[in-house]
Design a protein around this motif. Structure first.
Motif, PDB file in Angstrom:
ATOM      1  N   GLY A 184      17.142 -47.143  31.548  1.00  0.00           N
ATOM      2  CA  GLY A 184      16.658 -47.230  30.451  1.00  0.00           C
ATOM      3  C   GLY A 184      17.662 -46.857  29.359  1.00  0.00           C
ATOM      4  O   GLY A 184      18.407 -46.235  30.482  1.00  0.00           O
ATOM      5  N   ASP A 241      14.767 -61.252  43.408  1.00  0.00           N
ATOM      6  CA  ASP A 241      13.724 -61.475  43.009  1.00  0.00           C
ATOM      7  C   ASP A 241      12.575 -60.732  43.935  1.00  0.00           C
ATOM      8  O   ASP A 241      12.984 -61.008  45.315  1.00  0.00           O
ATOM      9  N   TYR A 280      14.795 -47.166  37.967  1.00  0.00           N
ATOM     10  CA  TYR A 280      15.141 -47.909  36.926  1.00  0.00           C
ATOM     11  C   TYR A 280      15.569 -46.874  35.968  1.00  0.00           C
ATOM     12  O   TYR A 280      15.832 -46.462  35.877  1.00  0.00           O
ATOM     13  N   GLY A 314      18.168 -55.755  40.581  1.00  0.00           N
ATOM     14  CA  GLY A 314      20.238 -55.779  40.894  1.00  0.00           C
ATOM     15  C   GLY A 314      20.610 -54.699  40.980  1.00  0.00           C
ATOM     16  O   GLY A 314      20.465 -53.541  41.346  1.00  0.00           O
ATOM     17  N   ARG A 369      12.176 -58.333  38.607  1.00  0.00           N
ATOM     18  CA  ARG A 369      13.771 -58.828  39.260  1.00  0.00           C
ATOM     19  C   ARG A 369      14.888 -57.263  39.510  1.00  0.00           C
ATOM     20  O   ARG A 369      14.302 -56.604  39.140  1.00  0.00           O
ATOM     21  N   SER A 380      27.875 -58.320  41.766  1.00  0.00           N
ATOM     22  CA  SER A 380      26.238 -58.326  41.136  1.00  0.00           C
ATOM     23  C   SER A 380      24.895 -59.189  42.227  1.00  0.00           C
ATOM     24  O   SER A 380      26.133 -60.345  42.785  1.00  0.00           O
ATOM     25  N   ARG A 434      19.160 -51.193  40.898  1.00  0.00           N
ATOM     26  CA  ARG A 434      18.388 -51.471  39.880  1.00  0.00           C
ATOM     27  C   ARG A 434      16.847 -52.526  39.741  1.00  0.00           C
ATOM     28  O   ARG A 434      16.969 -53.674  39.469  1.00  0.00           O
ATOM     29  N   SER A 435      15.875 -51.524  39.053  1.00  0.00           N
ATOM     30  CA  SER A 435      14.577 -52.867  38.719  1.00  0.00           C
ATOM     31  C   SER A 435      14.687 -52.682  37.481  1.00  0.00           C
ATOM     32  O   SER A 435      14.663 -51.360  36.915  1.00  0.00           O
ATOM     33  N   VAL A 436      14.450 -53.733  37.050  1.00  0.00           N
ATOM     34  CA  VAL A 436      14.357 -54.140  35.211  1.00  0.00           C
ATOM     35  C   VAL A 436      12.864 -53.644  34.709  1.00  0.00           C
ATOM     36  O   VAL A 436      12.430 -53.631  33.901  1.00  0.00           O
ATOM     37  N   ASP A 437      11.820 -53.094  35.934  1.00  0.00           N
ATOM     38  CA  ASP A 437      10.724 -52.897  35.578  1.00  0.00           C
ATOM     39  C   ASP A 437      10.456 -50.925  35.523  1.00  0.00           C
ATOM     40  O   ASP A 437      10.646 -51.379  37.333  1.00  0.00           O
ATOM     41  N   ASP A 438       9.634 -50.368  34.945  1.00  0.00           N
ATOM     42  CA  ASP A 438       9.866 -49.493  35.971  1.00  0.00           C
ATOM     43  C   ASP A 438       8.395 -49.069  36.338  1.00  0.00           C
ATOM     44  O   ASP A 438       8.334 -47.853  37.478  1.00  0.00           O
ATOM     45  N   THR A 447      20.853 -60.219  42.565  1.00  0.00           N
ATOM     46  CA  THR A 447      20.273 -60.318  42.598  1.00  0.00           C
ATOM     47  C   THR A 447      19.332 -60.746  42.884  1.00  0.00           C
ATOM     48  O   THR A 447      19.323 -61.978  43.667  1.00  0.00           O
TER      49      THR A 447
END
Length: 895
Positions: free
Chosen positions: A535, A458, A533, A407, A405, A454, A392-396, A456
């Motif tokens: 949300g 970058d 992503y 995960g 970031r 998990s 999963r990306s924290v930004d779409d 994580t």
């Protein structure tokens, strides 16, 4: 007639459905992919034998979804649908997208349908240019050999044993593109196995492939069982209850079909017996079509036929052992799929052994089949053991130069222990990643049953990263064909693969000594997934989107096309919407360059956007320096950042809940089309929007005041102050408020108003003041160059305020019109005569009638398609329609 129950080849009849009466979950609750009993059972159906079927037709929603579902989900066959086009030239009931934008929507709907029915999706380069009535016309837009090459490429890539053509390739198919699809299916069946046909493809990674059987659908989709249709077809039962799914395959297929929302294809899911059917057209195996695969060797042993004798002999023992493991898994399958995991481990080991025995002697068929079986077996192992992995990306929405970031999560939902998991990210060239944190692992590096690990990262996106642009849209179309890049791995795909994939490698372990041998035998396990992503919508809950790379600064002009009355003086506002997705925001200036004879005020304006997602609209005034010539004038727009970067492109996100979000790009420019068009001075228009069109903007640009009417005003019949009410395309069929207020709208006409009704696909009901027949099967004229004859050239609609001539019908795009009235009351006056070549004249494209003191017009010309093309004559004729004066019309009609 022959009839058969589809069942997985080679499996015992008792094991066909791999299910129990317990599985009656509601359709919304089912998971067809992932982990658990249903997912495992569906994968088991795919593991025995090799069966590939390719269906071929012209458009999204042409496919026989019930047949695809029955073959894929019921029998475990590998299925695919090849649509010649993406449906770009169709209609759109859910939004404003047309042409390439609609193609994106309908591509997404096909992918959503395949997610449910279990098939793959392919396309050719053909662009849907609109309705046609003959194969000759279709193949004049799509050069025959080039289109056939595309179809042959898909056949050679997918390697089907069976091709199912939805269409016959004859005029009986109706739509000329349907006929072309039927012709291509037959020609590809003959050509794909000939290495002398399209030999250049053989250097691109495919081999000549000869399908064994060609069927045609019998056009009996979803008939109740027992219907007598003596056409020699092979009946395929689709309405049998599937205990694994808790419903019939027909019901699942209707959910699949309902994904075609833009085409009004929502379908009921009827219970009870149903059937579809196919007719055998050609066979290279000499069978009598008792079953679709009759005569085809669908066993795994059959894939050794092309191997050298020694390699084939060596492969047979492990392949037979693989099948014994699958049969054991079927026998032991129950509510807890963990019980069959040891059989699945054994099956994988046997496949790997067969692969190793053959080694470099493998031909493409053996390699393809083994790879597919290994993929299915691995997915079945993870489904049965309850192991899931996602990234999963924290930004779409990312921009070049950004660090995001990401995960990765490994969830052990089963009872085994996961040993020494190692994750990795597969990135595009120039991208980099750094593992920054790991959690959820025990001190000895395992994920215990029920645990979640998990990882994580970058991820750095390089400054020169490519934008998320669909491969078939990178270049301008070549007429009615998309241009594919020189990347054969993309050819025919529905959309580009995701930019980033995550992988995890791990082993299984157990505290139960009885499991130890099987787990030791199982070896390493690899899972791979696309990044996404995720949300949360406060009202709807969790949602998922693809991750897109977009420009740091987007520059969009609204409207991008402006129609300018030639007599107009003064300025008109043009808005430039500037948006950034850069984390640090953006600042700079927006500049517009005017063509000769025009001015822009001011020529440049500053902008400041403080953060990602910030957006601002900046208004400029454009104005001619003097009298300007009719024709098109282009204004170039760009954003120049303080750092010196220049951006001259914008994008829009085509984003509906049922399809994958996709970015569509456009140049930052405004095109002004100067047209000699006038509207009556006192006109004031109310617009009742239907399924979506650009009529309101077109009317505004003609110079008439216009107001969109919401549901409350329509239901209340609040039309006071308007001279004209215009109904958008398909308004009556899509607006219940309009259906409820038909009487009030006719009262508006009786009191002296003008109502202009654009085309509808169904009857106008109580809205029509006198009888008129409109609906499916109504006449249309698809040739946009067809001559148009004005039956009443002195009627006000052709004389005031613009004198309409034959020249006003030049340059129209896609079609003249659709859903003409086929019959009508004598109180209507037909105004136009037109027809496609070789057909009888049509008079129902524009009808007008006096109602009380006002006038009612049904106008089925395709004005909605002419707005984006800025077709001058369409603007002039529509200006006359909205300017139509009731007194002038009465004087004309009673002369």
């Amino acid at each position: 007639m022959k009839s058969f129950m589809i069942r997985p080849t080679g499996l015992p009849v008792a094991a066909v459905f791999l299910g129990f009466s317990l599985f009656t979950a509601p359709v919304e609750a089912q998971r067809l992919e992932g982990t658990g009993t249903v997912a495992t059972g569906l994968l088991l159906r795919q593991m025995d034998g090799v069966k590939r079927v390719l269906m071929i037709a012209a458009h999204p929603d042409d496919e026989d979804t019930a047949l695809l579902t029955t073959l894929a989900r019921g029998q475990g066959a590998e299925t695919a649908y090849l649509a010649l086009t993406r449906g770009d030239g169709g209609q759109n009931v859910i939004g404003p997208e047309l042409w390439e934008g609609l193609g994106i929507v309908r591509t997404g709907e096909l992918l959503a349908a395949r997610e449910l029915d279990g098939g793959q999706q392919f396309f050719t380069t053909a662009f849907d240019y609109g309705y046609s009535k003959s194969a000759d016309e279709a193949l004049s837009f799509w050069p025959r050999e080039e289109l056939l090459s595309d179809v042959v490429w898909t056949v050679r890539s997918f390697r089907p044993h069976v091709i199912v053509s939805v269409f016959s390739g004859t005029p009986a198919d109706g739509h000329g593109q349907h006929q072309a699809a039927g012709i291509m299916a037959r020609e590809a069946f003959a050509a794909a196995g000939d290495p002398e046909r399209f030999p250049e493809q053989l250097a691109r990674g495919v081999e000549a492939w000869e399908p064994l059987k060609l069927y045609q659908t019998s056009r009996r989709r979803f008939f109740p069982q027992g219907t007598e249709l003596d056409d020699g077809a092979l009946d395929v039962q689709t309405g049998v209850h599937d205990p694994l799914l808790g419903r019939s395959l027909l019901q699942l297929s209707m959910e699949s079909r309902s994904q075609h929302r833009s085409q009004d294809m929502g379908a009921a899911q009827p219970a009870g017996p149903r059937m579809t059917g196919v007719i055998l057209m050609e066979s290279r195996v000499g069978d009598d079509a008792q079953e679709i695969f009759a005569g085809v060797d669908t066993t795994l042993i059959g894939i050794t036929a092309g191997l050298p004798a020694a390699a084939a002999s060596a492969a047979r023992a492990p392949l037979n052992a693989y099948r014994r493991s699958i049969l054991a898994a079927v026998d032991d399958f129950g509510l807890d799929p963990m019980t069959i995991a040891p059989h699945l481990f054994d099956a994988r080991v046997h496949l790997q052994a067969a692969q190793a025995e053959v080694g470099d002697a493998a031909d493409m068929e053996f390699a393809t089949a083994i790879a597919a079986r290994l993929d299915v077996t691995n997915r079945a192992i993870f489904a049965a053991t309850g192991v899931s992995f996602d990234v999963r990306s924290v930004d779409d929405l990312l921009v070049p130069g950004q660090t995001v970031r990401v995960g990765a999560q490994l969830w052990n939902g089963g009872t085994y222990t996961l040993k020494s998991p190692e994750t990795s990210l597969e990135l595009p060239a120039g991208w980099t990643s750094t593992l920054v944190e790991t959690s959820g692992l025990s001190p000895d590096g395992v994920v215990a049953p029920g645990g979640l690990a998990s990882f994580t990262y970058d991820v750095s996106v390089p400054a020169d990263a490519k934008l998320s642009r669909q491969y078939y849209l990178r270049e301008q179309r070549d007429g009615a064909r998309y241009v594919w890049p020189d990347e054969p791995e993309l050819w025919g795909l529905a959309r580009d693969p995701e930019l980033v994939q995550g992988a995890v490698i791990f082993g299984f372990a157990s505290d139960d000594p009885s499991d130890s041998a099987a787990l030791l035998h199982a070896g390493q396990n690899t899972m791979s997934v696309d990044w996404r992503y995720l949300g949360v919508d406060p009202a709807l809950g969790e949602f998922e989107k693809p991750v897109l790379v977009v420009p740091p600064v987007s520059v969009t002009v609204a409207p991008s096309g402006v129609t300018w009355p030639q007599s107009k003086s003064g300025a008109q506002a043009v808005s430039v919407v500037i948006r950034t997705e850069a984390e640090q925001g953006s600042r700079g200036s927006v500049e517009i360059s005017a063509p000769a004879g025009w001015t822009v005020t001011p020529p440049s304006q500053p902008y400041v956007l403080d953060e990602a997602g910030a957006e601002r609209s900046i208004t400029f005034d454009i104005q001619p320096s003097g009298m300007v010539a009719a024709g098109q004038h282009t204004f170039d727009v760009l954003a120049r950042t303080d750092a010196g970067h220049v951006y001259d492109e914008g994008y829009m996100l085509i984003d509906y809940e049922h399809i994958e979000r996709t970015a569509r790009y456009s140049d930052s420019e405004a095109t002004v089309s100067v047209v000699a068009v006038e509207v009556r001075d006192d006109v004031r228009v109310g617009y009742i929007m239907g399924s979506g069109d650009d009529g309101p903007e077109a009317i505004r640009q003609m110079g008439a005041p216009i107001e969109l009417l919401d549901e409350a005003r329509v239901r209340d019949g609040d039309f006071e102050g308007f001279t004209t009410i215009v109904l958008g395309v398909r308004a009556y069929e899509t607006r219940p408020d309009l259906q409820a207020s038909s009487a009030q709208l006719l009262d508006f006409v009786r009191s002296g108003g003008t109502v202009v009704v654009q085309y509808n696909r169904g009857p106008l009901g109580s809205l029509s003041p006198w009888d008129m027949t409109v609906g499916r099967g109504s006449p249309r004229v698809s040739d946009e160059t067809a001559p148009v004859h004005m039956l009443e050239p002195d009627a006000p609609v052709f004389t005031s305020p613009n004198r309409i001539t034959d020249a006003d019908f030049d340059g129209w795009v896609q079609e003249r019109g659709l859903y003409f009235a086929s019959t009508w009351d004598d109180r209507y006056t037909p105004l136009l005569e037109l027809n496609d070549p070789g057909e009888e004249p049509r008079h129902g494209s524009m009808l007008a009638t006096t109602v009380g003191d006002g006038v009612f017009v049904y106008a089925a010309l395709s004005f909605f398609r002419q707005w984006s093309g800025q077709v001058p004559g369409a603007y002039r004729l529509f200006a006359n329609l909205i300017s139509l004066d009731a007194e002038e019309w009465r004087a004309f009609s009673t002369r």
